[in-house]
Design a protein around this motif. Structure first.
Motif, PDB file in Angstrom:
ATOM      1  N   LYS A  15       0.857  -1.187   0.000  1.00  0.00           N
ATOM      2  CA  LYS A  15       0.000   0.000   0.000  1.00  0.00           C
ATOM      3  C   LYS A  15       0.894   1.238   0.000  1.00  0.00           C
ATOM      4  CE  LYS A  15      -4.345   1.581   0.617  1.00  0.00           C
ATOM      5  NZ  LYS A  15      -5.508   1.191  -0.189  1.00  0.00           N
ATOM      6  N   ALA A  16       1.005   1.892  -1.159  1.00  0.00           N
ATOM      7  CA  ALA A  16       1.894   3.053  -1.280  1.00  0.00           C
ATOM      8  C   ALA A  16       1.214   4.339  -0.831  1.00  0.00           C
ATOM      9  CB  ALA A  16       2.378   3.196  -2.728  1.00  0.00           C
ATOM     10  N   ILE A  17      -0.065   4.491  -1.144  1.00  0.00           N
ATOM     11  CA  ILE A  17      -0.843   5.668  -0.761  1.00  0.00           C
ATOM     12  C   ILE A  17      -2.134   5.179  -0.111  1.00  0.00           C
ATOM     13  CG2 ILE A  17      -2.083   7.709  -1.572  1.00  0.00           C
ATOM     14  CD1 ILE A  17       0.932   8.008  -1.718  1.00  0.00           C
ATOM     15  N   ALA A  38       7.804   6.793   2.355  1.00  0.00           N
ATOM     16  CA  ALA A  38       6.568   7.293   2.963  1.00  0.00           C
ATOM     17  C   ALA A  38       5.453   7.477   1.939  1.00  0.00           C
ATOM     18  CB  ALA A  38       6.830   8.619   3.683  1.00  0.00           C
ATOM     19  N   GLY A  39       5.818   7.564   0.649  1.00  0.00           N
ATOM     20  CA  GLY A  39       4.804   7.737  -0.392  1.00  0.00           C
ATOM     21  C   GLY A  39       4.868   9.075  -1.100  1.00  0.00           C
ATOM     22  N   LYS A  40       5.912   9.875  -0.817  1.00  0.00           N
ATOM     23  CA  LYS A  40       6.010  11.219  -1.404  1.00  0.00           C
ATOM     24  C   LYS A  40       6.071  11.175  -2.930  1.00  0.00           C
ATOM     25  CE  LYS A  40       9.869  12.388   0.501  1.00  0.00           C
ATOM     26  NZ  LYS A  40      10.199  11.028   0.989  1.00  0.00           N
ATOM     27  N   SER A  41       6.990  10.379  -3.461  1.00  0.00           N
ATOM     28  CA  SER A  41       7.167  10.319  -4.914  1.00  0.00           C
ATOM     29  C   SER A  41       5.933   9.752  -5.597  1.00  0.00           C
ATOM     30  CB  SER A  41       8.395   9.477  -5.275  1.00  0.00           C
ATOM     31  OG  SER A  41       9.581  10.083  -4.798  1.00  0.00           O
ATOM     32  N   THR A  42       5.330   8.747  -4.986  1.00  0.00           N
ATOM     33  CA  THR A  42       4.117   8.160  -5.563  1.00  0.00           C
ATOM     34  C   THR A  42       2.990   9.183  -5.618  1.00  0.00           C
ATOM     35  OG1 THR A  42       4.713   5.953  -4.769  1.00  0.00           O
ATOM     36  CG2 THR A  42       2.407   6.331  -5.331  1.00  0.00           C
ATOM     37  N   LEU A  43       2.798   9.910  -4.517  1.00  0.00           N
ATOM     38  CA  LEU A  43       1.733  10.917  -4.490  1.00  0.00           C
ATOM     39  C   LEU A  43       2.016  12.021  -5.508  1.00  0.00           C
ATOM     40  CD1 LEU A  43      -0.859  12.017  -3.289  1.00  0.00           C
ATOM     41  CD2 LEU A  43       0.493  13.141  -1.502  1.00  0.00           C
ATOM     42  N   LEU A  44       3.269  12.437  -5.610  1.00  0.00           N
ATOM     43  CA  LEU A  44       3.617  13.481  -6.566  1.00  0.00           C
ATOM     44  C   LEU A  44       3.358  13.020  -8.005  1.00  0.00           C
ATOM     45  CD1 LEU A  44       4.666  16.306  -5.905  1.00  0.00           C
ATOM     46  CD2 LEU A  44       6.960  15.544  -6.488  1.00  0.00           C
ATOM     47  N   HIS A 201       3.389   9.500   6.206  1.00  0.00           N
ATOM     48  CA  HIS A 201       4.014   8.381   6.919  1.00  0.00           C
ATOM     49  C   HIS A 201       3.287   7.107   6.526  1.00  0.00           C
ATOM     50  CE1 HIS A 201       6.035   5.995   9.837  1.00  0.00           C
ATOM     51  NE2 HIS A 201       4.974   5.831  10.610  1.00  0.00           N
ATOM     52  N   LYS A 202       4.062   6.150   5.966  1.00  0.00           N
ATOM     53  CA  LYS A 202       3.522   4.860   5.560  1.00  0.00           C
ATOM     54  C   LYS A 202       2.320   5.017   4.633  1.00  0.00           C
ATOM     55  CE  LYS A 202       5.199   2.298   9.590  1.00  0.00           C
ATOM     56  NZ  LYS A 202       4.852   1.450  10.749  1.00  0.00           N
ATOM     57  N   GLY A 203       2.423   5.973   3.713  1.00  0.00           N
ATOM     58  CA  GLY A 203       1.392   6.162   2.704  1.00  0.00           C
ATOM     59  C   GLY A 203       0.213   7.005   3.125  1.00  0.00           C
ATOM     60  N   GLY A 204       0.148   7.396   4.389  1.00  0.00           N
ATOM     61  CA  GLY A 204      -0.968   8.204   4.878  1.00  0.00           C
ATOM     62  C   GLY A 204      -0.530   9.610   5.228  1.00  0.00           C
ATOM     63  N   MET A 205      -1.463  10.527   5.215  1.00  0.00           N
ATOM     64  CA  MET A 205      -1.181  11.921   5.557  1.00  0.00           C
ATOM     65  C   MET A 205      -1.469  12.128   7.040  1.00  0.00           C
ATOM     66  SD  MET A 205      -0.288  14.885   3.976  1.00  0.00           S
ATOM     67  CE  MET A 205      -0.956  15.024   2.306  1.00  0.00           C
TER      68      MET A 205
END
Length: 299
Positions: A15-17, A38-44, A201-205
């Motif tokens: 689970k990335a995001i 943490a998912g920063k690049s995926t979210l971007l 953190h761990k895909g969550g905001m």
């Protein structure tokens, strides 16, 4: 405005995001903070329309992003993993971008290349990592898009260049209402430029907030009393953290500064002062309330 609503993304069994919802107002500098993974690049990349979310939606000024050519002309994405065409020079790269972005300003590109003391006719593949980042940043500025998405933009830049880039972003925000989103694992890099920050953190905001409003509502206070430390209590104060060292008390308190100082003054301290809070201290205080030890997450 960028609106992220209940976005989820999974790669295989990871689970990335995880159900992220956030709003990024136009004309703000938004810092996306989180450790590696943490998912920063995926979210971007979801915001940039590179990845399609498994569920949820991302819109820019009310328009969906994924496979929307018109919207994609309004932002410039700078990847952490720099890629340039083989043997291309900055001069040739500018010509390429001028065919994609209608508002690309060649004169500004050449001026910034000169200001940053980069060679215009040398192959980019022979540049250092920091020089490549500078070329991408200059290209993004010259493209005159409404949004710039930056993944670890300051990584590899020396302190002088880093400050120069921050000044460029700030000037563009002021002059033409640019909205940069800057992803970084280092909170301290963004402290002096961002006016809004989201903590992943761990895909969550964990937290998304306006820094000015947050700083007005949280205060760090040091005070000294005659009485032994175990006898001092602070009634009617919303204390987020309290550290005692002998007669010295350091408190992080939520509320209005005048009201806080008035209540502490009633306890007759020998000394009392308000100290400036760093962005890191603010986040530590806020996330500890939600049950996270953010000290383990931030540099």
């Amino acid at each position: 405005m960028i609106e992220i609503t209940n976005v989820n993304k999974t790669f295989h069994d990871m689970k990335a995001i995880d159900n992220i919802t956030a709003q990024i107002p136009k004309g703000s500098i938004f810092g996306l903070i989180g450790t590696n993974g943490a998912g920063k690049s995926t979210l971007l990349r979801i915001i940039a329309g590179i990845y399609r979310p498994d569920s949820g939606s991302v819109t820019i000024d009310g328009e969906p992003v994924f496979e929307n050519i018109q919207i994609k002309q309004r932002f410039f994405y700078i990847s952490d993993d720099q890629y340039f065409f083989s043997n291309i020079t900055p001069k040739e790269l500018a010509v390429y971008y001028s065919q994609i972005y209608e508002k690309f300003e060649m004169a500004q590109f050449k001026k910034l290349i000169q200001n940053f003391e980069l060679p215009l006719d040398k192959k980019i593949q022979n540049f250092s990592k920091g020089m490549k980042k500078q070329v991408s940043i200059i290209s993004a500025i010259a493209a005159h898009t409404d949004y710039i998405f930056c993944d670890e933009t300051f990584d590899g830049l020396d302190p002088v260049i880093r400050q120069g880039v921050k000044s460029l972003f700030a000037a563009e925000v002021t002059e033409r209402n640019l909205t940069p989103i800057i992803a970084s694992h280092n909170l301290r890099e963004l402290e002096d430029i961002c006016d809004r920050v989201g903590l992943l953190h761990k895909g969550g905001m964990l937290l998304s907030c306006d820094l000015d409003s947050m700083k007005l509502g949280i205060h760090k206070i040091q005070c000294i009393f005659k009485e032994p430390q175990e006898k001092i209590d602070f009634p009617e104060l919303e204390i987020m953290s309290l550290e005692r060292r002998g007669s010295l008390h350091t408190l992080t308190v939520r509320g209005e500064s005048e009201d806080i100082l008035s209540k502490i003054s009633a306890l007759n301290p020998l000394f009392m002062e308000i100290l400036p809070l760093t962005l890191e201290e603010i986040f530590i205080s806020e996330t500890e309330v939600t049950g996270y030890d953010v000290k383990k997450l931030l540099l």
